[in-house]
Design an enzyme around this catalytic site. Sequence first.
Site, PDB file in Angstrom:
ATOM      1  N   GLY A 126      16.208   0.826   2.851  1.00  3.11           N
ATOM      2  CA  GLY A 126      17.426   0.204   1.694  1.00  3.11           C
ATOM      3  C   GLY A 126      17.141  -1.278   1.876  1.00  3.11           C
ATOM      4  O   GLY A 126      18.043  -2.093   2.583  1.00  3.11           O
ATOM      5  N   GLY A 133      16.201  -8.934  -5.144  1.00  2.56           N
ATOM      6  CA  GLY A 133      14.926  -8.213  -5.134  1.00  2.56           C
ATOM      7  C   GLY A 133      13.902  -8.815  -4.439  1.00  2.56           C
ATOM      8  O   GLY A 133      13.640  -8.585  -3.361  1.00  2.56           O
ATOM      9  N   GLY A 353      -7.248   8.847 -29.358  1.00  2.00           N
ATOM     10  CA  GLY A 353      -5.918   9.164 -29.773  1.00  2.00           C
ATOM     11  C   GLY A 353      -5.364  10.427 -28.764  1.00  2.00           C
ATOM     12  O   GLY A 353      -4.146  10.387 -28.443  1.00  2.00           O
ATOM     13  N   GLU A 376       7.133  -2.932  -3.519  1.00  2.00           N
ATOM     14  CA  GLU A 376       6.983  -3.507  -2.363  1.00  2.00           C
ATOM     15  C   GLU A 376       6.044  -4.838  -2.384  1.00  2.00           C
ATOM     16  O   GLU A 376       5.288  -5.252  -1.751  1.00  2.00           O
ATOM     17  CB  GLU A 376       6.018  -2.482  -1.710  1.00  2.00           C
ATOM     18  CG  GLU A 376       6.480  -1.443  -1.550  1.00  2.00           C
ATOM     19  CD  GLU A 376       6.028  -0.429  -0.201  1.00  2.00           C
ATOM     20  OE1 GLU A 376       5.674  -1.085   0.754  1.00  2.00           O
ATOM     21  OE2 GLU A 376       6.363   0.923  -0.285  1.00  2.00           O
ATOM     22  N   SER A 379       3.203  -8.523  -8.050  1.00  2.00           N
ATOM     23  CA  SER A 379       2.184  -9.382  -7.915  1.00  2.00           C
ATOM     24  C   SER A 379       2.281 -10.874  -7.724  1.00  2.00           C
ATOM     25  O   SER A 379       1.465 -11.498  -6.996  1.00  2.00           O
ATOM     26  CB  SER A 379       1.324  -9.268  -9.463  1.00  2.00           C
ATOM     27  OG  SER A 379       0.781  -7.703  -9.206  1.00  2.00           O
TER      28      SER A 379
END
Length: 395
Positions: A126, A133, A353, A376, A379
Amino acid sequence: MTFELSREHEEFRRVVREFAEGAIAPHAAQWDRDHHFPTDVVQQMGKLGLMGLTAPEEYGGAGEDGDFTSVCVAIEELGRVDQSMGITLEAAVGLGINPILTFGNDEQKERWLPDLVAGQALAGFGLTEPGAGSDAGATRTRAEMGDGEWVLNGAKQFITNSGSELTSCVTVTARTGQNDDGKAEISAFIVPADAPGFTAEPAYDKLGWHASDTHPITLEDVRIPEGNLLGERGRGYAQFLATLDDGRIAIAALAVGCIQACLDACLQYAGERQTFGVPIGRKQGVAFQIADLEVMLQASRLLVYKAAATKDAMRHGSGPKLSELKQAASVAKLYATESAVTATRIATQVFGGYGFMEEYPVARLYRDAKVLEIGEGTSEVQRMLIARGLGLPVE
């Protein structure tokens, strides 16, 4: 220098592949449709020893016979048939077991690790919050000491393995005061999932990873013993960042599994699907795209093995510095995950398709891949860390 796997690693790969193809692959599409988390398969993963690859024998782990490279091999093979089960293992070992194994005291290890290593229980990690973030230092969850107990209040989000029937605990970060420099003092805690006030909110309706267990959690006056402080007070943020170094390598391994799955599917389809009387694999437009998948696969896999080898060398107290591990982890994570997203786009295009139809695995891979660039450390965060590792004072 090469990073080829040993004979033992290749034999281990064969064992995990047989398990993945037998116990997971036939059901992956249905689990995805039903958003079903297969607890029985997770327990089988534990019996196979996949949860204990980095744990000492005294807790039921592989001891000296295990290493982090083996973890990456296992995650890759599971991710090749089902990204949801790959991330379940990654989170179980890298984010669930690792903080307790690395920073826990003997009592905490004896209390929690045997069941986690056996696959009879899962632990969550957690860190992320609604307003914290990538800026994890903006943690708002608080822990206050009173009458020999810590009282926690706050919320965490996007927490894997946090609300299943196997979840036994979640390690969380929380503010425990203020440092001399005015910044928040952040500590880590082990919170039992059955503690009053701990709530795993309804599972997310996600774009992908439908068979993975992911919930927001709420902590309302959750009381835990003083001894549930994980590691040193005020070092929680640093401990969790160190945990993410390993996790980034493991996520990169999951991305390798995704690329391999794309390549496998495209090779089979390009050999079977015909247009104008010949297999589409004879067309340069298709063949060249598949060739690109092979390049991305080999490069990503080597970056993962290099990072894992760096981790294993450090684990045995030799060779690389921590800064080298961090750089190798970020490079592997950035390249492999972005390559996986590109690989799923290419695979979907090769299938035409049919690639847009859920009956084909490339559609599921396309949905599953995007989060690899986010979880984690995004980028953007990886690029920042790599730049800092090069000596650039980037903010």
